[in-house]
Design a protein around this motif. Structure first.
Motif, PDB file in Angstrom:
ATOM      1  N   ALA A 116     -15.742  23.433  18.287  1.00  0.00           N
ATOM      2  CA  ALA A 116     -15.207  22.827  19.510  1.00  0.00           C
ATOM      3  C   ALA A 116     -15.642  21.375  19.626  1.00  0.00           C
ATOM      4  O   ALA A 116     -14.846  20.493  19.971  1.00  0.00           O
ATOM      5  N   THR A 128      -8.241  21.909  18.538  1.00  0.00           N
ATOM      6  CA  THR A 128      -9.043  22.149  19.740  1.00  0.00           C
ATOM      7  C   THR A 128      -8.491  23.324  20.530  1.00  0.00           C
ATOM      8  O   THR A 128      -9.235  24.216  20.952  1.00  0.00           O
ATOM      9  N   ASP A 132     -10.317  26.920  20.974  1.00  0.00           N
ATOM     10  CA  ASP A 132     -10.723  27.330  22.316  1.00  0.00           C
ATOM     11  C   ASP A 132     -10.193  28.719  22.655  1.00  0.00           C
ATOM     12  O   ASP A 132     -10.910  29.549  23.221  1.00  0.00           O
ATOM     13  N   GLN A 136     -12.502  32.103  23.436  1.00  0.00           N
ATOM     14  CA  GLN A 136     -12.315  33.020  24.563  1.00  0.00           C
ATOM     15  C   GLN A 136     -12.128  34.451  24.068  1.00  0.00           C
ATOM     16  O   GLN A 136     -12.746  35.391  24.587  1.00  0.00           O
ATOM     17  N   ARG A 173     -11.669  16.110  25.659  1.00  0.00           N
ATOM     18  CA  ARG A 173     -11.964  17.271  24.819  1.00  0.00           C
ATOM     19  C   ARG A 173     -13.451  17.401  24.512  1.00  0.00           C
ATOM     20  O   ARG A 173     -13.987  18.504  24.459  1.00  0.00           O
ATOM     21  N   ASP A 176     -15.256  18.677  27.706  1.00  0.00           N
ATOM     22  CA  ASP A 176     -14.924  20.076  27.962  1.00  0.00           C
ATOM     23  C   ASP A 176     -15.589  21.007  26.952  1.00  0.00           C
ATOM     24  O   ASP A 176     -16.009  22.110  27.295  1.00  0.00           O
ATOM     25  N   ALA A 177     -15.668  20.557  25.698  1.00  0.00           N
ATOM     26  CA  ALA A 177     -16.319  21.378  24.669  1.00  0.00           C
ATOM     27  C   ALA A 177     -17.778  21.626  25.029  1.00  0.00           C
ATOM     28  O   ALA A 177     -18.290  22.742  24.893  1.00  0.00           O
ATOM     29  N   VAL A 181     -17.767  25.338  26.576  1.00  0.00           N
ATOM     30  CA  VAL A 181     -17.950  26.159  25.377  1.00  0.00           C
ATOM     31  C   VAL A 181     -19.429  26.255  25.022  1.00  0.00           C
ATOM     32  O   VAL A 181     -20.009  27.345  25.011  1.00  0.00           O
ATOM     33  N   LYS A 203     -13.879  26.905  34.206  1.00  0.00           N
ATOM     34  CA  LYS A 203     -13.003  26.646  33.055  1.00  0.00           C
ATOM     35  C   LYS A 203     -11.567  27.061  33.352  1.00  0.00           C
ATOM     36  O   LYS A 203     -10.621  26.303  33.127  1.00  0.00           O
TER      37      LYS A 203
END
Length: 238
Positions: A116, A128, A132, A136, A173, A176-177, A181, A203
């Motif tokens: 990620a 990406t 992702d 999940q 990105r 957010d990673a 994550v 998220k």
């Protein structure tokens, strides 16, 4: 192939074509053309279209036939609320007894978390998004809860369709990673259910807001979301 296998094959091929954008919202899905394209008889194609209508990919109107259904706000809200709830079920199950997560589960999640961060620096966002969704699913898979795994996996096709039809652009990105994550993996390692829930909620809430921001709701008071248009060119933070 049996009749059922032919139907499943046809449904999978049409579904994948919609997700890939080969069929656009509003495009007619003519049975004879699909029969020729897929090299199956007409009955499996008809049943496949009915199946896809139940899934929300297709709409069938009397005397007009089948066409690709556009993404609407109700569908996005429904899919994301279900995925959010399934994730919380998974987290509750996993962290009720930390031993339920095997070393193989942890190793898979660690690799996906590492990817990620790595993929966030690439020009294309394709890897990406793929990574992702796999991250999940890896959390869900670790539970061993077959219904939860199946339902979550099935709804991933809807997420891919939303991304394609709405033209989603992910602008942060790397952030957010790390936030959604790496931090989620840390909370799982630490057995911190509260933090894991908060990250999962944040998220999916952000994802839901992102999609809805790309949908122009024609009813300003929000009472009805049955007729909406898509602002495909509008970027949104992930």
């Amino acid at each position: 192939m049996t009749q059922m296998e032919s139907t499943q094959f046809a449904a999978e091929q049409i579904r994948n074509a919609i997700i890939a954008g080969h069929f656009q919202p509003g495009d007619r899905l003519v049975e004879q053309q699909l029969t020729d394209m897929l090299n199956v008889s007409r009955h499996p194609v008809r049943e496949a279209l009915r199946l896809l209508a139940r899934e929300g990919f297709v709409e069938i109107k009397r005397n007009k036939g089948a066409s690709v259904r556009a993404v609407d706000a109700d569908s996005v809200i429904e899919v994301y609320n279900i995925r959010m709830a399934l994730g919380k079920i998974a987290l509750d199950h996993l962290l009720a007894e930390p031993s339920r997560m095997t070393p193989a589960d942890i190793k898979r999640l660690e690799k996906l978390a590492e990817n990620a961060v790595k993929f966030a620096s690439l020009d294309s966002q394709v890897e990406t998004v793929r990574n992702d969704l796999e991250f999940q699913q890896a959390i869900i898979d670790a539970t061993g809860l077959q219904r939860t795994i199946r339902y979550f996996s099935e709804l991933t096709a809807d997420v891919r369709r939303f991304n394609q039809q709405l033209g989603v652009v992910y602008t942060d990105r790397r952030g957010d990673a790390e936030k959604y994550v790496v931090k989620l993996l840390e909370s799982l390692r630490d057995g911190d259910l509260r933090t894991a829930h908060e990250i999962w909620q944040a998220k999916f809430s952000k994802a839901l807001e992102r999609y809805l921001s790309l949908i122009d709701d024609s009813d300003s008071d929000g009472a009805s979301r049955n007729s909406v248009g898509v602002k495909a060119s509008r970027p949104s933070a992930r």
